[in-house]
Design a protein around this motif. Structure first.
Motif, short mmCIF file in Angstrom:
data_model
loop_
_atom_site.label_atom_id
_atom_site.label_comp_id
_atom_site.label_asym_id
_atom_site.label_seq_id
_atom_site.Cartn_x
_atom_site.Cartn_y
_atom_site.Cartn_z
N TYR A 1 0.83 -1.20 0.00
CA TYR A 1 0.00 0.00 0.00
C TYR A 1 0.86 1.25 0.00
O TYR A 1 1.92 1.28 0.61
CB TYR A 1 -0.90 0.04 1.25
CG TYR A 1 -1.97 -1.01 1.24
CD1 TYR A 1 -3.21 -0.77 0.68
CD2 TYR A 1 -1.72 -2.27 1.79
CE1 TYR A 1 -4.19 -1.74 0.67
CE2 TYR A 1 -2.70 -3.26 1.79
CZ TYR A 1 -3.93 -2.98 1.23
OH TYR A 1 -4.90 -3.96 1.21
N GLN A 2 0.38 2.29 -0.67
CA GLN A 2 0.95 3.63 -0.54
C GLN A 2 0.11 4.35 0.50
O GLN A 2 -1.08 4.08 0.64
CB GLN A 2 0.85 4.41 -1.85
CG GLN A 2 1.78 3.96 -2.94
CD GLN A 2 1.58 4.83 -4.16
OE1 GLN A 2 0.46 5.06 -4.61
NE2 GLN A 2 2.68 5.32 -4.71
N PRO B 1 -0.81 8.01 0.94
CA PRO B 1 -0.72 9.40 0.51
C PRO B 1 -1.13 10.41 1.58
O PRO B 1 -0.76 11.58 1.50
CB PRO B 1 -1.67 9.48 -0.69
CG PRO B 1 -2.59 8.33 -0.54
CD PRO B 1 -1.84 7.28 0.22
N ASP B 2 -1.89 9.96 2.60
CA ASP B 2 -2.35 10.92 3.60
C ASP B 2 -2.65 10.20 4.92
O ASP B 2 -3.10 9.06 4.93
CB ASP B 2 -3.62 11.61 3.10
CG ASP B 2 -3.99 12.85 3.91
OD1 ASP B 2 -3.13 13.35 4.67
OD2 ASP B 2 -5.14 13.32 3.77
N VAL C 1 -5.09 6.94 4.96
CA VAL C 1 -5.67 6.87 3.63
C VAL C 1 -4.66 6.13 2.77
O VAL C 1 -3.50 6.52 2.68
CB VAL C 1 -5.95 8.28 3.06
CG1 VAL C 1 -6.52 8.19 1.66
CG2 VAL C 1 -6.89 9.04 3.99
N THR C 2 -5.09 5.02 2.16
CA THR C 2 -4.14 4.17 1.43
C THR C 2 -4.60 3.92 0.01
O THR C 2 -5.77 4.08 -0.32
CB THR C 2 -3.96 2.82 2.14
OG1 THR C 2 -5.21 2.12 2.13
CG2 THR C 2 -3.47 2.99 3.55
N GLU C 3 -3.64 3.51 -0.82
CA GLU C 3 -3.90 3.07 -2.20
C GLU C 3 -3.12 1.79 -2.42
O GLU C 3 -1.95 1.70 -2.02
CB GLU C 3 -3.44 4.12 -3.21
CG GLU C 3 -4.19 5.42 -3.11
CD GLU C 3 -3.62 6.47 -4.04
OE1 GLU C 3 -2.56 6.26 -4.66
OE2 GLU C 3 -4.24 7.55 -4.12
N ARG C 4 -3.75 0.82 -3.03
CA ARG C 4 -3.07 -0.45 -3.33
C ARG C 4 -2.07 -0.22 -4.44
O ARG C 4 -2.39 0.38 -5.46
CB ARG C 4 -4.13 -1.48 -3.75
CG ARG C 4 -3.58 -2.86 -3.87
CD ARG C 4 -3.55 -3.50 -2.49
NE ARG C 4 -3.32 -4.93 -2.63
CZ ARG C 4 -2.46 -5.58 -1.88
NH1 ARG C 4 -1.78 -4.96 -0.96
NH2 ARG C 4 -2.29 -6.84 -2.05
N THR C 5 -0.84 -0.71 -4.28
CA THR C 5 0.20 -0.49 -5.29
C THR C 5 0.40 -1.68 -6.21
O THR C 5 1.01 -1.55 -7.26
CB THR C 5 1.57 -0.15 -4.62
OG1 THR C 5 1.91 -1.21 -3.75
CG2 THR C 5 1.48 1.15 -3.87
#
Length: 78
Positions: A54-55, A57-58, A73-77
């Motif tokens: 995960y990234q 970003p916030d 707050v995550t984003e799957r990489t």
């Protein structure tokens, strides 16, 4: 009749381990349940998320507990 008793939980800087004892008088059953809550610091939490793809970003403060709890707050990489 059911009786429920909460036991004092051992507390450390990182863990809380509450136990609950439930007694069903009619059935003669005794059930014990326990769990471990693990508290992670900001850096440890972010490192774990990144290590699992995960990234982050916030990071925001939780609305009801500013400065004490955070929302990642995550984003799957992958």
């Amino acid at each position: 009749m059911v009786a429920i008793r909460h036991e004092r939980a051992p507390v450390t800087a990182e863990n809380l381990s509450p136990e609950r004892l439930k007694v069903d008088m009619a059935a003669g059953c005794l059930m014990r349940s326990s769990l471990i809550l693990r508290f992670r610091g900001h850096d440890e939490m972010e490192a774990g998320l990144v290590a699992n793809g995960y990234q982050v970003p916030d990071v925001r403060e939780a609305p009801g507990r500013p400065g004490r709890e955070f929302v990642f707050v995550t984003e799957r990489t992958t």
